[in-house]
Design an enzyme around this catalytic site. Structure first.
Site, mmCIF file in Angstrom:
data_model
loop_
_atom_site.group_PDB
_atom_site.id
_atom_site.type_symbol
_atom_site.label_atom_id
_atom_site.label_comp_id
_atom_site.label_asym_id
_atom_site.label_seq_id
_atom_site.Cartn_x
_atom_site.Cartn_y
_atom_site.Cartn_z
ATOM 1 N N GLN A 10 0.826 -1.207 0.000
ATOM 2 C CA GLN A 10 0.000 0.000 0.000
ATOM 3 C C GLN A 10 0.864 1.263 0.000
ATOM 4 O OE1 GLN A 10 -3.303 -0.816 2.428
ATOM 5 N NE2 GLN A 10 -4.097 1.257 2.436
ATOM 6 N N SER A 88 3.791 -6.695 2.713
ATOM 7 C CA SER A 88 2.426 -6.591 3.237
ATOM 8 C C SER A 88 1.414 -7.051 2.188
ATOM 9 C CB SER A 88 2.172 -5.160 3.719
ATOM 10 O OG SER A 88 0.958 -5.063 4.416
ATOM 11 N N LEU A 89 0.582 -6.151 1.670
ATOM 12 C CA LEU A 89 -0.363 -6.476 0.601
ATOM 13 C C LEU A 89 0.331 -7.202 -0.552
ATOM 14 C CD1 LEU A 89 -2.917 -6.017 -1.285
ATOM 15 C CD2 LEU A 89 -1.894 -3.804 -1.805
ATOM 16 N N ARG A 113 -9.678 -8.485 2.421
ATOM 17 C CA ARG A 113 -8.669 -7.932 3.340
ATOM 18 C C ARG A 113 -8.860 -6.427 3.509
ATOM 19 N NH1 ARG A 113 -3.231 -5.703 2.936
ATOM 20 N NH2 ARG A 113 -1.760 -6.703 4.367
ATOM 21 N N HIS A 195 -0.662 -4.283 10.933
ATOM 22 C CA HIS A 195 0.382 -5.163 11.477
ATOM 23 C C HIS A 195 0.580 -4.954 12.983
ATOM 24 C CE1 HIS A 195 1.171 -6.462 7.438
ATOM 25 N NE2 HIS A 195 1.231 -5.197 7.074
ATOM 26 N N GLN A 244 -0.394 -12.541 9.169
ATOM 27 C CA GLN A 244 0.260 -11.348 8.615
ATOM 28 C C GLN A 244 -0.337 -10.027 9.088
ATOM 29 O OE1 GLN A 244 -0.526 -9.276 5.207
ATOM 30 N NE2 GLN A 244 1.278 -9.913 4.064
#
Length: 292
Positions: A10, A88-89, A113, A195, A244
Site C-alpha cells: 500500500q 504486506s499487501l 482484506r 500489522h 500477517q
C-alpha cells in the site's frame, strides 16, 4: 545467478497506474475486465483516470496495487522467478505470480482484506509512525515501555522502522524515540494500526476467507512477511498469511535471507519504486531493477 521478484504494498498507487499495460496487451485487458466483473465496479476507471484522492479509497487502493502487479507478472515473457516476496499487501501479488493462488481467488482475498482492515480501523483510533535513525532493538525496547498498544510493524531497512498502535501510545512512543536519538519519528497519514494486535478482528475475518480458499504449491519459494523465511507448503503459506495482519513485516530480514539463499538480481514488479530503494539499502551488493 538467482532472480528474486518482489511486489509492492500500500502507498505505491498513482493516478494513471497500469493504463498503458491495459492498452498495450490483450491478455492484460482481459484480466482487468475480469477484475471489474469480480469486484462489481469498474476499478480500471479509477486506476486509469481517477484522482489521487479517489485512489486512496479503501475498496480501491489494495485491489488496484494488486492488479497492477499481478497482471504485469502474468503477462511478462520469460517470467521464471527463483524466489518471490511481497511487502504486506504485496505478499498476495507474490502468491498469485508464483501460481500458489488463482488470479480470481487472490483478488477476492485482497478485496476481503481491504474491507476487513477498514472495519478494524473504524473500531479504534489508531495510527502508524515512521522511525528513522535508531536500531531496531532500541525501537522495540522503547515500545515495550509505553502504556497502551504500540509495536514494531514494518522492518523496512536498517535505520527505518514503522511502529503501529493506538494513537495516544504511538504519539508517546514518538516522543520517547526522539528523546532516545531518533532522527525522525513522525505519524503517517494512514487510517489505522496495520500489522498490530489491533488488526485481530480483521485477521479473524480474513482468516475464514483464507481457510476456504484453495492454495497450490508455488512454482518457487515465497519468503513470507511474518517469518522472513522461504515457504512452499500450502498449509504453511495459509497460516503465515493469516498471521500477517497482526504480525510485523520483516522486510529487512526477508531481503537478507533471499541474498543468503543466492539472490543476485531483485526485480520490483508493479507500481512505484519503494522496494527498489529498500533493497538497495539492505543489500547494496545486488542488482536492482523494476518493471512498471
Amino acid at each position: 545467478m538467482k532472480k528474486a521478484y518482489v511486489f509492492p504494498g500500500q502507498g505505491s498507487q498513482f493516478p494513471g497506474m497500469a493504463a498503458e499495460l491495459y492498452r498495450s496487451h490483450p491478455d492484460a485487458m482481459n484480466l482487468f475486465e475480469q477484475a471489474n466483473e469480480i469486484l462489481g465496479f469498474r476499478i480500471t476507471d479509477v486506476m486509469f483516470s481517477g484522482t489521487e484522492e479517489e485512489l486512496k479509497q479503501t475498496k480501491v487502493t489494495q485491489p488496484a496495487i494488486f492488479l497492477h502487479s499481478v497482471v504485469l507478472a502474468l503477462t511478462l515473457e520469460n517470467f521464471a522467478p527463483d524466489m518471490v516476496a511481497g511487502h504486506s499487501l504485496g505478499e498476495f501479488s507474490a502468491l498469485v505470480a508464483a501460481r500458489a493462488l488463482r488470479f480470481e481467488d487472490g483478488l477476492k482475498l485482497v478485496y476481503a482484506r481491504a474491507m476487513a482492515m477498514q472495519e478494524a480501523c473504524d473500531a479504534v483510533p489508531s495510527t502508524m509512525a515512521a522511525v528513522l535513525g535508531l536500531d531496531d532493538e532500541k525501537v522495540e525496547e522503547i515500545c515495550k515501555q509505553i502504556d497502551g498498544i504500540v509495536v514494531a510493524a514494518n522492518y523496512n531497512c536498517p535505520g527505518q522502522l514503522v511502529i503501529s498502535g493506538e494513537k495516544e501510545a504511538v504519539q508517546k512512543a514518538c516522543d520517547a524515540l526522539k528523546a532516545a536519538g531518533a532522527k525522525r519519528a513522525l505519524p503517517l497519514p494512514v487510517g489505522g494500526a496495520f500489522h498490530s494486535p489491533l488488526m485481530q478482528p480483521a485477521s479473524e475475518q480474513l482468516g475464514k476467507a483464507i481457510s476456504a480458499t484453495h492454495f497450490n504449491t508455488p512454482i518457487c519459494p515465497i519468503y513470507q512477511n511474518v517469518t522472513a523465511r522461504p515457504h512452499t507448503d500450502p498449509e504453511e503459506i495459509k497460516a503465515n498469511l493469516m498471521a500477517q495482519l497482526t504480525g510485523p513485516v520483516r522486510w529487512t530480514q526477508t531481503v537478507k535471507n533471499m541474498v543468503a539463499d543466492g539472490a543476485t538480481v531483485f526485480t520490483e514488479v508493479g507500481p512505484g519504486k519503494v522496494l527498489q530503494g529498500l533493497v538497495r539499502k539492505i543489500a547494496p551488493e545486488v542488482e536492482v531493477n523494476g518493471i512498471q
